[in-house]
Scaffold this active site. Structure first.
Site, mmCIF file in Angstrom:
data_model
loop_
_atom_site.group_PDB
_atom_site.id
_atom_site.type_symbol
_atom_site.label_atom_id
_atom_site.label_comp_id
_atom_site.label_asym_id
_atom_site.label_seq_id
_atom_site.Cartn_x
_atom_site.Cartn_y
_atom_site.Cartn_z
ATOM 1 N N LYS A 178 0.848 -1.202 0.000
ATOM 2 C CA LYS A 178 0.000 0.000 0.000
ATOM 3 C C LYS A 178 0.881 1.249 0.000
ATOM 4 C CE LYS A 178 -3.985 1.897 2.538
ATOM 5 N NZ LYS A 178 -4.854 1.705 3.725
ATOM 6 N N SER A 218 -9.845 1.732 2.725
ATOM 7 C CA SER A 218 -8.937 2.468 1.869
ATOM 8 C C SER A 218 -7.914 1.603 1.140
ATOM 9 C CB SER A 218 -8.201 3.518 2.686
ATOM 10 O OG SER A 218 -7.307 2.907 3.620
ATOM 11 N N SER A 251 -9.991 -0.643 6.893
ATOM 12 C CA SER A 251 -9.392 -0.425 5.568
ATOM 13 C C SER A 251 -8.693 -1.641 4.966
ATOM 14 C CB SER A 251 -8.396 0.734 5.623
ATOM 15 O OG SER A 251 -9.093 1.955 5.623
#
Lengths: 488, 96
Positions: free
Chosen positions: A82, A157, A181
């Site tokens: 990420k 997210s 997330s």
């Protein structure tokens, strides 16, 4: 043999160990897959194919540890990180114009651990800007599309991570979870995602959103892969003062598939109006499957659950307003130079460097912490947090783990909730309680609604990752949802 | 709860985010919606409940004070927007 990119991490690892494929073959296959589908999916912010191939060549000579001859569990296997997690000298943008040009001087501890096992980095994952969102639509660069239906969001997210794993681009991804997330995008993309106990995985090098909640965790195609990746990233780290010294079990060998005698709690407050009926049906059916495997099921109650959402958002936004104060255009990141004074420069830097949702959240957190409002909002939320923790403590006297939906609905259409923050936040209602309490939770695929994947969430007490993984594993062995892949 | 234009401007000044006139109305509306969500906590009786700042169960963490290298100067300066003589250059903090 199935196409290489459709295999799980464990399956590829076996091929590598038997030398039926080389790390370069695997990396090339992943890069081809990215070439084929990335235009439609948009799971990456940056891809570095040359670096991936270099890492694969290096891994080829060192699949086994020096001395012991033991294989490195993750050697030669391509993954995505990420973009909120620092990678030395490589783009780490947090999906924000604020950090578009930022190149960290160091690797996050979790990344360093993967690299020391000769893992292969394909690139950095798309996400909501500064991890603030539940759909990956607030990324400053581009949205990510759900591989099961390209018109829908992948969740967020860590939407890029879940989408890349579902689409066969990466074998696994590291995400970060503040209020869901990792788990929510895993649920919406039909993959496995685990948020560890707070402090189990070092946060060193994870760009801070809400420091009392943030945790790094794995996103994988099945539970065995999740156990393997988790085993590689846990551990105390002197660079993170909130990192805990806990025993580091081998989560893979803990997968016995035996859930006989385990007590599973079904919290009444998670099955109420607002949950999609097919989502509820899939989760209830999954509970019956686990019961059939020998677990016992008890209905339990967690009365403060409806207030967890407000509690979470007050805490997360208050912490974000403090954490993001560092973006002032002086030391690093976007800097608005055309200003008469230093303060005008700071205001313009933040006005143009941050996107709308990030600015709203900083403003709300600032408000909740400001004179006259601190007691009513921030302090109140800290007290509700105590209640939520006490209820979990009590309920874990009655059962070993809780089974709930991960998200109230399957993936929603792109654009549907983008301009309605409260509606977007409501999608996090089942994931935020475990975040507020700092306890672990995993999302495992358990069926479909409207042709879209549904995840069940298994929540346990502090440091119960082994139990959660084993429950998920037992469920997977009895079902086939985790073997399904999205249409090409 | 509705938040006024002046309050929005006050918050924006506190967190040093520039806002334009035409953003104000939308900000008022959206911030107010979220504050309504926040206020649902008023329904919970917490008069006897202590606050929990942190989800971990941590004691104060101490370590021995050993000298170690810090990040190399070049790697810190590499991300700075403006540099002069190996230092980060910023506008004057104290005026006049």
């Amino acid at each position: 043999m199935a196409t290489l990119h459709d295999l799980t991490l464990m399956e590829v690892r076996q091929l590598l160990e038997r030398r039926e494929v080389s790390p370069a073959d695997v990396a090339e296959s992943s890069l081809r897959r990215i070439d084929d589908v990335e235009q439609q999916v948009g799971a990456f912010i940056s891809v570095d194919g040359d670096l991936a191939l270099q890492m694969a060549h290096r891994a080829a000579g060192s699949l086994k540890k020096d001395g012991t001859g033991e294989p490195f569990p993750l050697a030669g296997i391509p993954m995505q990180i990420k973009d909120s997690i620092c990678t030395r000298d490589l783009p780490t943008t947090c999906a924000s114009h604020m950090l578009e040009q930022f190149r960290p001087g160091y690797d996050a501890t979790a990344v360093a651990k993967l690299f020391s096992e000769r893992a292969i980095l394909l690139g950095k994952g798309n996400m909501d800007e500064f991890a603030m969102g539940s759909s990956t639509e607030t990324s400053a660069f581009h949205p990510t599309h759900n591989p099961w239906d390209l018109e829908r969001v992948p969740g967020g997210s860590s939407g890029g991570g879940a989408a890349s794993v579902a689409a066969g681009e990466a074998y696994y991804a590291l995400g970060s979870d503040t209020g869901g997330s990792i788990r929510q995008p895993a649920s919406l993309c039909g993959v496995v995602g685990l948020k560890p106990t707070y402090g189990l995985v070092s946060r060193y090098g994870l760009i801070a959103f809400a420091s009392s909640l943030d945790q790094i965790g794995p996103i994988t195609r099945d539970v065995s892969d999740c156990a393997l990746v988790l085993s590689s990233i846990v551990g105390h780290d002197s660079m993170d003062s909130t990192s805990i010294s806990a025993p580091e079990p081998d989560y893979v060998s803990g997968l016995t598939q035996d859930v006989r005698g385990l007590r599973l709690g079904v919290p009444r407050e998670y099955f109420v109006d607002g949950v999609d009926s097919k989502v509820e049906g899939a989760v209830r059916e999954a509970i019956r499957v686990l019961e059939g495997l020998g677990a016992s099921v008890v209905e339990v109650t967690l009365p403060t659950t409806p207030y967890a959402l407000a509690c979470y958002y007050i805490l997360a936004l208050s912490e974000c307003s403090a954490n993001l104060a560092r973006y002032d255009g002086a030391k690093f990141g976007y800097s608005h130079q055309e200003a008469a004074t230093i303060w005008e420069g700071v205001e313009k830097t933040r006005q143009f460097g941050f996107g709308e949702e990030v600015k709203r959240r900083i403003m709300l957190g600032t408000f909740a912490l400001s004179t006259g409002y601190y007691d009513a909002y921030y302090l109140k939320a800290l007290r509700v947090r105590t209640l939520i923790r006490q209820e979990f403590d009590r309920v874990f006297q009655e059962c070993d783990a809780l089974v709930t939906p991960t998200a109230p609905t399957p993936a929603f259409p792109l654009g549907e909730r983008k301009d309605d923050p409260v509606r977007m936040y409501l999608g996090d209602i089942y994931t935020v309680p475990a975040s507020v309490a700092g306890i672990p939770a995993i999302s495992v695929p358990c069926g479909f609604s409207q042709g879209l994947p549904v995840g069940m969430q298994i929540i346990g007490p502090s440091l119960s990752e082994g139990t959660l993984l084993n429950i998920g594993y037992a469920y997977e062995q009895a079902t086939t949802w985790h073997k399904l892949r999205p249409p090409q | 709860m509705s938040i006024s234009r002046e309050e929005v401007l006050h918050i924006a000044a506190l967190c040093r985010i520039g806002v334009t006139e035409d953003e104000l109305e939308a900000l008022q509306e959206k911030l107010s919606q979220v504050l309504d969500l926040f206020r649902t906590l008023d329904e919970v009786d917490t008069s006897q409940i202590p606050p929990t700042e942190h989800s971990g169960s941590l004691e104060s963490v101490m370590r021995s004070d050993e000298a170690a290298d810090s990040a190399p100067r070049e790697s810190v300066l590499a991300n700075a927007p403006a540099i002069e003589n190996d230092l980060i250059r910023v506008k004057a903090v104290l005026e006049g």
